[in-house]
Design a protein around this motif. Structure first.
Motif, PDB file in Angstrom:
ATOM      1  N   PRO A   1     -20.300  54.296 -54.701  1.00 58.50           N
ATOM      2  CA  PRO A   1     -19.002  53.820 -55.207  1.00 58.50           C
ATOM      3  C   PRO A   1     -18.838  52.307 -55.026  1.00 58.50           C
ATOM      4  O   PRO A   1     -19.263  51.742 -54.026  1.00 58.50           O
ATOM      5  N   THR A   2     -18.221  51.694 -56.008  1.00 60.32           N
ATOM      6  CA  THR A   2     -17.969  50.248 -55.936  1.00 60.32           C
ATOM      7  C   THR A   2     -16.484  49.916 -55.841  1.00 60.32           C
ATOM      8  O   THR A   2     -16.119  48.757 -55.753  1.00 60.32           O
ATOM      9  N   SER A   3     -15.633  50.911 -55.897  1.00 59.94           N
ATOM     10  CA  SER A   3     -14.195  50.698 -55.749  1.00 59.94           C
ATOM     11  C   SER A   3     -13.601  51.908 -55.027  1.00 59.94           C
ATOM     12  O   SER A   3     -14.253  52.947 -54.890  1.00 59.94           O
ATOM     13  N   TYR A   4     -12.357  51.745 -54.559  1.00 60.41           N
ATOM     14  CA  TYR A   4     -11.728  52.763 -53.735  1.00 60.41           C
ATOM     15  C   TYR A   4     -10.528  53.382 -54.441  1.00 60.41           C
ATOM     16  O   TYR A   4      -9.853  52.733 -55.239  1.00 60.41           O
ATOM     17  N   TRP A   5     -10.266  54.639 -54.089  1.00 63.44           N
ATOM     18  CA  TRP A   5      -9.043  55.271 -54.572  1.00 63.44           C
ATOM     19  C   TRP A   5      -7.820  54.718 -53.850  1.00 63.44           C
ATOM     20  O   TRP A   5      -6.730  54.685 -54.406  1.00 63.44           O
ATOM     21  N   ALA A   6      -7.993  54.314 -52.591  1.00 63.66           N
ATOM     22  CA  ALA A   6      -6.840  53.977 -51.758  1.00 63.66           C
ATOM     23  C   ALA A   6      -7.115  52.754 -50.902  1.00 63.66           C
ATOM     24  O   ALA A   6      -8.257  52.301 -50.773  1.00 63.66           O
ATOM     25  N   GLU A   7      -6.032  52.235 -50.310  1.00 64.75           N
ATOM     26  CA  GLU A   7      -6.117  51.061 -49.434  1.00 64.75           C
ATOM     27  C   GLU A   7      -5.422  51.369 -48.113  1.00 64.75           C
ATOM     28  O   GLU A   7      -4.323  51.935 -48.090  1.00 64.75           O
ATOM     29  N   SER A   8      -6.069  51.004 -47.005  1.00 67.12           N
ATOM     30  CA  SER A   8      -5.471  51.156 -45.680  1.00 67.12           C
ATOM     31  C   SER A   8      -4.711  49.888 -45.315  1.00 67.12           C
ATOM     32  O   SER A   8      -5.257  48.787 -45.410  1.00 67.12           O
ATOM     33  N   ILE A   9      -3.464  50.033 -44.916  1.00 67.28           N
ATOM     34  CA  ILE A   9      -2.629  48.892 -44.539  1.00 67.28           C
ATOM     35  C   ILE A   9      -2.086  49.137 -43.131  1.00 67.28           C
ATOM     36  O   ILE A   9      -1.514  50.201 -42.876  1.00 67.28           O
TER      37      ILE A   9
ATOM     38  N   GLN B   1      -2.910  57.851  -3.831  1.00 66.09           N
ATOM     39  CA  GLN B   1      -2.484  56.611  -3.194  1.00 66.09           C
ATOM     40  C   GLN B   1      -2.589  55.460  -4.201  1.00 66.09           C
ATOM     41  O   GLN B   1      -2.930  54.331  -3.853  1.00 66.09           O
ATOM     42  N   ASN B   2      -2.285  55.784  -5.450  1.00 72.11           N
ATOM     43  CA  ASN B   2      -2.411  54.804  -6.522  1.00 72.11           C
ATOM     44  C   ASN B   2      -1.613  55.311  -7.721  1.00 72.11           C
ATOM     45  O   ASN B   2      -1.052  56.404  -7.707  1.00 72.11           O
ATOM     46  N   ARG B   3      -1.579  54.507  -8.757  1.00 75.32           N
ATOM     47  CA  ARG B   3      -0.879  54.891  -9.974  1.00 75.32           C
ATOM     48  C   ARG B   3      -1.661  55.960 -10.714  1.00 75.32           C
ATOM     49  O   ARG B   3      -2.871  56.128 -10.518  1.00 75.32           O
ATOM     50  N   GLY B   4      -0.966  56.667 -11.586  1.00 70.78           N
ATOM     51  CA  GLY B   4      -1.642  57.624 -12.450  1.00 70.78           C
ATOM     52  C   GLY B   4      -2.268  56.926 -13.655  1.00 70.78           C
ATOM     53  O   GLY B   4      -1.875  55.819 -14.040  1.00 70.78           O
ATOM     54  N   GLY B   5      -3.257  57.566 -14.256  1.00 74.10           N
ATOM     55  CA  GLY B   5      -3.939  56.979 -15.405  1.00 74.10           C
ATOM     56  C   GLY B   5      -3.113  57.042 -16.676  1.00 74.10           C
ATOM     57  O   GLY B   5      -2.317  57.962 -16.883  1.00 74.10           O
ATOM     58  N   ASN B   6      -3.282  56.047 -17.529  1.00 78.56           N
ATOM     59  CA  ASN B   6      -2.662  56.060 -18.852  1.00 78.56           C
ATOM     60  C   ASN B   6      -3.394  57.037 -19.766  1.00 78.56           C
ATOM     61  O   ASN B   6      -4.604  57.264 -19.623  1.00 78.56           O
ATOM     62  N   GLY B   7      -2.677  57.590 -20.712  1.00 82.78           N
ATOM     63  CA  GLY B   7      -3.317  58.418 -21.724  1.00 82.78           C
ATOM     64  C   GLY B   7      -3.977  57.565 -22.798  1.00 82.78           C
ATOM     65  O   GLY B   7      -3.646  56.390 -22.985  1.00 82.78           O
ATOM     66  N   GLY B   8      -4.935  58.136 -23.493  1.00 82.82           N
ATOM     67  CA  GLY B   8      -5.582  57.436 -24.604  1.00 82.82           C
ATOM     68  C   GLY B   8      -4.713  57.457 -25.845  1.00 82.82           C
ATOM     69  O   GLY B   8      -4.004  58.429 -26.111  1.00 82.82           O
ATOM     70  N   SER B   9      -4.749  56.386 -26.614  1.00 81.92           N
ATOM     71  CA  SER B   9      -4.005  56.350 -27.876  1.00 81.92           C
ATOM     72  C   SER B   9      -4.608  57.342 -28.864  1.00 81.92           C
ATOM     73  O   SER B   9      -5.739  57.815 -28.696  1.00 81.92           O
ATOM     74  N   GLY B  10      -3.845  57.648 -29.907  1.00 78.53           N
ATOM     75  CA  GLY B  10      -4.284  58.627 -30.887  1.00 78.53           C
ATOM     76  C   GLY B  10      -5.071  58.007 -32.037  1.00 78.53           C
ATOM     77  O   GLY B  10      -5.453  56.826 -32.010  1.00 78.53           O
ATOM     78  N   ILE B  11      -5.301  58.799 -33.058  1.00 75.51           N
ATOM     79  CA  ILE B  11      -6.052  58.347 -34.231  1.00 75.51           C
ATOM     80  C   ILE B  11      -5.685  59.253 -35.407  1.00 75.51           C
ATOM     81  O   ILE B  11      -5.357  60.428 -35.223  1.00 75.51           O
ATOM     82  N   VAL B  12      -5.726  58.694 -36.624  1.00 75.88           N
ATOM     83  CA  VAL B  12      -5.540  59.465 -37.859  1.00 75.88           C
ATOM     84  C   VAL B  12      -6.673  59.099 -38.803  1.00 75.88           C
ATOM     85  O   VAL B  12      -6.910  57.914 -39.069  1.00 75.88           O
ATOM     86  N   VAL B  13      -7.388  60.101 -39.305  1.00 78.80           N
ATOM     87  CA  VAL B  13      -8.496  59.867 -40.233  1.00 78.80           C
ATOM     88  C   VAL B  13      -8.262  60.692 -41.496  1.00 78.80           C
ATOM     89  O   VAL B  13      -7.956  61.891 -41.424  1.00 78.80           O
ATOM     90  N   VAL B  14      -8.404  60.028 -42.647  1.00 83.53           N
ATOM     91  CA  VAL B  14      -8.216  60.659 -43.956  1.00 83.53           C
ATOM     92  C   VAL B  14      -9.517  60.501 -44.740  1.00 83.53           C
ATOM     93  O   VAL B  14     -10.022  59.392 -44.895  1.00 83.53           O
ATOM     94  N   ARG B  15     -10.048  61.592 -45.243  1.00 83.03           N
ATOM     95  CA  ARG B  15     -11.345  61.549 -45.940  1.00 83.03           C
ATOM     96  C   ARG B  15     -11.277  62.373 -47.217  1.00 83.03           C
ATOM     97  O   ARG B  15     -10.773  63.499 -47.222  1.00 83.03           O
ATOM     98  N   PHE B  16     -11.787  61.808 -48.315  1.00 82.27           N
ATOM     99  CA  PHE B  16     -11.850  62.551 -49.581  1.00 82.27           C
ATOM    100  C   PHE B  16     -13.036  62.051 -50.378  1.00 82.27           C
ATOM    101  O   PHE B  16     -13.619  60.995 -50.074  1.00 82.27           O
ATOM    102  N   GLN B  17     -13.414  62.815 -51.409  1.00 81.39           N
ATOM    103  CA  GLN B  17     -14.586  62.445 -52.194  1.00 81.39           C
ATOM    104  C   GLN B  17     -14.353  61.100 -52.871  1.00 81.39           C
ATOM    105  O   GLN B  17     -13.275  60.828 -53.408  1.00 81.39           O
ATOM    106  N   ALA B  18     -15.375  60.247 -52.816  1.00 75.07           N
ATOM    107  CA  ALA B  18     -15.237  58.869 -53.271  1.00 75.07           C
ATOM    108  C   ALA B  18     -15.160  58.755 -54.787  1.00 75.07           C
ATOM    109  O   ALA B  18     -15.560  59.659 -55.528  1.00 75.07           O
ATOM    110  N   ARG B  19     -14.663  57.614 -55.213  1.00 73.23           N
ATOM    111  CA  ARG B  19     -14.520  57.314 -56.635  1.00 73.23           C
ATOM    112  C   ARG B  19     -15.905  57.099 -57.255  1.00 73.23           C
ATOM    113  O   ARG B  19     -16.718  56.334 -56.739  1.00 73.23           O
ATOM    114  N   PRO B  20     -16.217  57.758 -58.368  1.00 77.22           N
ATOM    115  CA  PRO B  20     -17.547  57.605 -58.975  1.00 77.22           C
ATOM    116  C   PRO B  20     -17.803  56.173 -59.432  1.00 77.22           C
ATOM    117  O   PRO B  20     -16.895  55.434 -59.781  1.00 77.22           O
ATOM    118  N   ASN B  21     -19.080  55.788 -59.406  1.00 78.88           N
ATOM    119  CA  ASN B  21     -19.492  54.469 -59.888  1.00 78.88           C
ATOM    120  C   ASN B  21     -20.174  54.648 -61.239  1.00 78.88           C
ATOM    121  O   ASN B  21     -21.256  55.217 -61.338  1.00 78.88           O
TER     122      ASN B  21
END
Length: 310
Positions: A23-31, A281-301
């Protein structure tokens, strides 16, 4: 010739063969753009993968004939923060993990929420003050009240005083925080298959710490015959997912401290949704941040061809 050197200038010509289907172009843009988009190939198919490590927007500019894309989705919420403690505290729960392999997307803009990791509680002071962790932030895609996806942040765990008293319960979340005076429960997300488990329980024999829940299992319960949990107790296992083209483990529960040292709970790694580890005898650990992943079949070239680069 006759022991001498023979030299002549010459030109090398290289030919680069371009896969005509790449593919040489995308269906979508991440902002914003630093969230990132990539093309991966699996078998004979190409996929457009948008990976959000911070909140933003997926702007779908075009769609195939028929007007929609069938997407594979991964939504992981932020992991919970663990309580600070004088005696060892419980691990926090992982963020909720949600998968949907048949999510329909049309042209338009979709809001993307990436949950932050919950903050770990401060060290418990010797005057008896208690400091609990904070639940992780929710993650989501689109409008959860109108067909969107929502995964809930991981449950926090409670702190402990110098006498070993606990400050409350393991909190409910995408996966529950480890047992305080009660187990943190799992809270299912919306819009797909939700993965999460409760935190570990505390035993009647006086164990006051337990592991946080994870996507694939409950936290380990405090039943090791030692009120200080010197061996450490594990959080529930995370879950593997290969949506990005590589197998990664997400949403593991936080553990309790493994020894008597001044131990700050392990922080959940960024963009994993892992729960924070308990403090000693110390602070508790922070949690890890999350993630979102979106995947679909790419635009044909339609323009790919053999290309020369001389």
């Amino acid at each position: 010739t006759n022991g001498g050197d023979y030299r002549k200038d010459f030109i090398l010509k290289f030919k680069k063969i371009v896969d005509p289907n790449w593919p040489t172009s995308y269906w979508a843009e991440s902002i914003p753009k630093d969230n990132g988009v990539s093309i991966i190939k699996e078998g004979d198919k190409y996929y457009e993968v948008h990976t959000f490590i911070k909140s933003g927007t997926l702007s779908v500019n075009a769609t195939p004939t028929g007007g929609s894309l069938t997407a594979r989705m991964l939504v992981v919420a932020g992991g919970g923060g663990a309580g600070g403690a004088w005696y060892p505290s419980s691990g926090a729960g992982a963020g909720g993990m949600l998968e949907n392999n048949n999510y329909v997307i049309t042209a338009g803009s979709y809001s993307v929420l990436v949950g932050t990791g919950g903050v770990g509680g401060a060290k418990t002071s010797q005057d008896g003050n208690l400091f609990n962790g904070v639940n992780g932030g929710d993650s989501g895609f689109g409008d959860p009240t109108n067909g969107g996806i929502l995964a809930y942040g991981g449950g926090a765990s409670a702190g402990r005083t110098t006498s070993g008293a606990i400050s409350g319960n393991g909190s409910q979340g995408g996966s529950g925080g480890g047992g305080g005076s009660s187990v943190g429960a799992k809270k299912d997300g919306d819009g797909g298959t939700s993965y999460g488990n409760p935190g570990g329980a505390i035993s009647s024999s006086g164990n006051y710490a337990a592991g946080g829940g994870g996507a694939s299992g409950a936290g380990q319960s405090g039943a090791i015959g030692d009120t200080k949990n010197t061996a450490g107790l594990y959080g529930g296992a995370g879950r593997e997912n290969d949506i990005t083209g590589k197998i990664k483990v997400y949403a593991a529960g936080g553990m309790t401290p493994p020894n008597k040292s001044y131990y700050a709970g392990d922080n959940g790694a960024s963009n994993t949704g892992n729960g924070g580890g308990g403090g000693w005898q110390n602070r508790g650990g922070n949690g890890g941040s999350g993630i979102v992943v979106v995947r679909f079949q790419a635009r044909p070239n339609d323009t790919g061809s053999e290309q020369s680069n001389e």
